[in-house]
Enzyme design. Structure first.
Site, PDB file in Angstrom:
ATOM      1  N   GLU A 204      -2.891   5.978  56.640  1.00 34.06           N
ATOM      2  CA  GLU A 204      -2.889   5.806  57.762  1.00 34.06           C
ATOM      3  C   GLU A 204      -2.950   4.515  58.504  1.00 34.06           C
ATOM      4  O   GLU A 204      -3.072   4.381  59.678  1.00 34.06           O
ATOM      5  CB  GLU A 204      -4.207   6.526  58.289  1.00 34.06           C
ATOM      6  CG  GLU A 204      -4.283   8.078  57.920  1.00 34.06           C
ATOM      7  CD  GLU A 204      -5.272   8.970  58.713  1.00 34.06           C
ATOM      8  OE1 GLU A 204      -6.364   8.246  59.291  1.00 34.06           O
ATOM      9  OE2 GLU A 204      -5.672  10.038  58.426  1.00 34.06           O
ATOM     10  N   LYS A 334      -6.521  19.135  66.210  1.00 34.81           N
ATOM     11  CA  LYS A 334      -5.395  18.888  65.458  1.00 34.81           C
ATOM     12  C   LYS A 334      -4.436  20.207  65.902  1.00 34.81           C
ATOM     13  O   LYS A 334      -4.721  21.191  65.329  1.00 34.81           O
ATOM     14  CB  LYS A 334      -5.666  18.931  64.015  1.00 34.81           C
ATOM     15  CG  LYS A 334      -6.437  17.580  63.664  1.00 34.81           C
ATOM     16  CD  LYS A 334      -6.759  17.311  62.289  1.00 34.81           C
ATOM     17  CE  LYS A 334      -7.605  16.218  61.882  1.00 34.81           C
ATOM     18  NZ  LYS A 334      -8.088  16.127  60.520  1.00 34.81           N
TER      19      LYS A 334
END
Length: 425
Positions: A204, A334
């Site tokens: 990330e 999400k």
């Protein structure tokens, strides 16, 4: 004019070099929308299922079956539908799949069509996606939770906790918040180098140094905040994603080599809150440990944001059950955990109804798609997790939020400390 006349899917790659699904939806007017689906590394057991080929290609991770499902079965079902009715489209997809976890057609196949249709409608209307999703009330720019040190399954280092994030909630605008985060990120890089640590990055975009403990990682971040010219807790706070399901077994949590039962986990969290300016804890208990979640929520919910990710998996039914059991005070959103835009929006609406904070989130396997930036503003979510200040698939979302802020002009509002006010009293 808003009728769907064609649907085309293809196999493309995500930020980890793994296949994922990209779909284009074309309307009768000539307008079209393209969407690419992300993929997670640490996933909740109750997430909607992404369909993988499990053959020799791409080590079994190919998505040609999902692509075929879009181009054939799904296309036949949605061509001719009115794209302006997102609910009708998504219900059609859900009924076509006819499983609880979208395992028949694949959540990656279904979501790509759901997202692309919304984008096609926004393009047909000539308005930004966030405005299509939220109308005239969509104007809140989210506070970014920026993952600058990676651990857990996102990095090859000793740290058990998956994400160490900075939260620039003291900024006046989103652009200022982004600058504060970038300055802190680059300062941290210099500090790590000075102390002999590698500055390679994880999935990330955060650094993945071989630090031996949670406390050591936090202390490096605090030094970086101060050296960048900011005050920890006042300008920039800290957030942690435990991803506790990854280190929970037989009722025991193993964090940085130490073992804790439920009460020990609570004590560990209390110690962190007492010693550091931490504003948010994500998945501090396992999705399998309801009692642990209830203990943490009862003891800490007025002191810190407690975010359910694996716990709720963006599923409205599971979320309502968790609310009823007194677990968490915030939810991570999400899109690919549930598989349609309609169900995602339903979950966000439930959060607002019950006073839970909402954080729109990326996945570790991301793409250049900026849909979640628009979702964050379109729903006035108030917070977004989209990685660090490196890797273009992360920066793409930040840059899109800058464009949205510019588009809104004086109407733009930065969520700031108000988003965390209950925990700052």
């Amino acid at each position: 004019m808003s009728k769907i006349i064609d649907v085309k899917a293809r196999e493309v790659l995500d930020s980890r070099g793994n296949p994922t699904v990209e779909t284009e939806v074309i309307l009768e007017s000539g307008a079209s929308g393209i969407a690419i689906v992300p993929s997670g590394a640490s996933t909740g057991s109750k997430e909607a299922l992404e369909l993988r080929d499990k053959d020799e290609r791409y080590m079994g991770k190919g998505v040609l079956k999902a692509v075929e499902n879009v181009n054939n079965e799904i296309a036949k079902a949605v061509i001719g539908l009115d794209a302006s009715s997102q609910t009708e489209l998504d219900l059609t997809l859900i009924e076509l799949d006819d499983t609880d976890n979208k395992s028949n057609l694949g959540a990656n196949a279904i979501l790509s069509v759901s997202m692309a249709t919304a984008r096609a409608m926004a393009n047909e209307l000539g308005i930004p996606l966030f405005a299509y999703l939220g109308g005239i009330f969509a104007k809140k720019l989210p506070v970014p939770l920026m993952n600058i040190i990676n651990g857990g399954v996102h990095a090859d280092n000793p740290l058990s906790i998956q994400e160490f994030m900075i939260v620039p909630y003291g900024a006046e605008t989103f652009s200022d918040a982004l600058r504060m985060g970038a300055e802190t990120f680059h300062t941290l890089k210099s500090l790590l180098k000075e102390n002999g640590f590698a500055t390679c990055v994880g999935d990330e975009g955060g650094f993945a140094p071989n630090l031996e403990s949670t406390e050591k990682a936090i202390e490096f971040i605090l030094k970086a905040i101060e050296k960048a010219g900011y005050t920890p807790g006042e300008d920039i706070a800290i957030a942690l994603d435990f991803a506790a399901s990854e280190f929970y077994k037989d009722g025991i949590y193993t964090i940085d080599g130490n073992q804790y039962d439920k009460e020990g986990l609570l004590d560990f969290c209390i110690k962190l809150l007492e010693n550091y300016p931490i504003i948010s804890l994500e998945d501090p208990a396992s999705e399998e440990d309801e009692e642990g979640w209830q203990i943490l929520t009862e003891e800490l919910s007025d002191r810190v944001q407690l975010v359910g990710d694996d716990l709720f998996v963006t599923n409205p039914k599971i979320f309502l059950e968790g609310i009823g059991k007194g677990m968490a005070n915030a939810i991570l959103i999400k899109l690919n955990q549930i598989g349609t835009l309609t169900e995602t929006l339903e979950t966000i609406a439930i959060a607002k109804q019950y006073g839970y904070n909402t954080i729109i989130s990326h996945r570790s396997g991301e793409t250049e798609d900026t849909f979640i930036a628009h979702l964050a503003v379109g729903t006035n979510a108030g917070q977004i997790k989209t990685g660090s200040l490196s890797r273009s698939e992360r920066i793409a979302k930040y840059n899109e939020l800058l464009r949205i802020e510019e588009y809104l002009g004086y109407g733009a509002m930065y969520a700031s400390k108000e988003e965390f006010w209950p925990f700052l009293q």
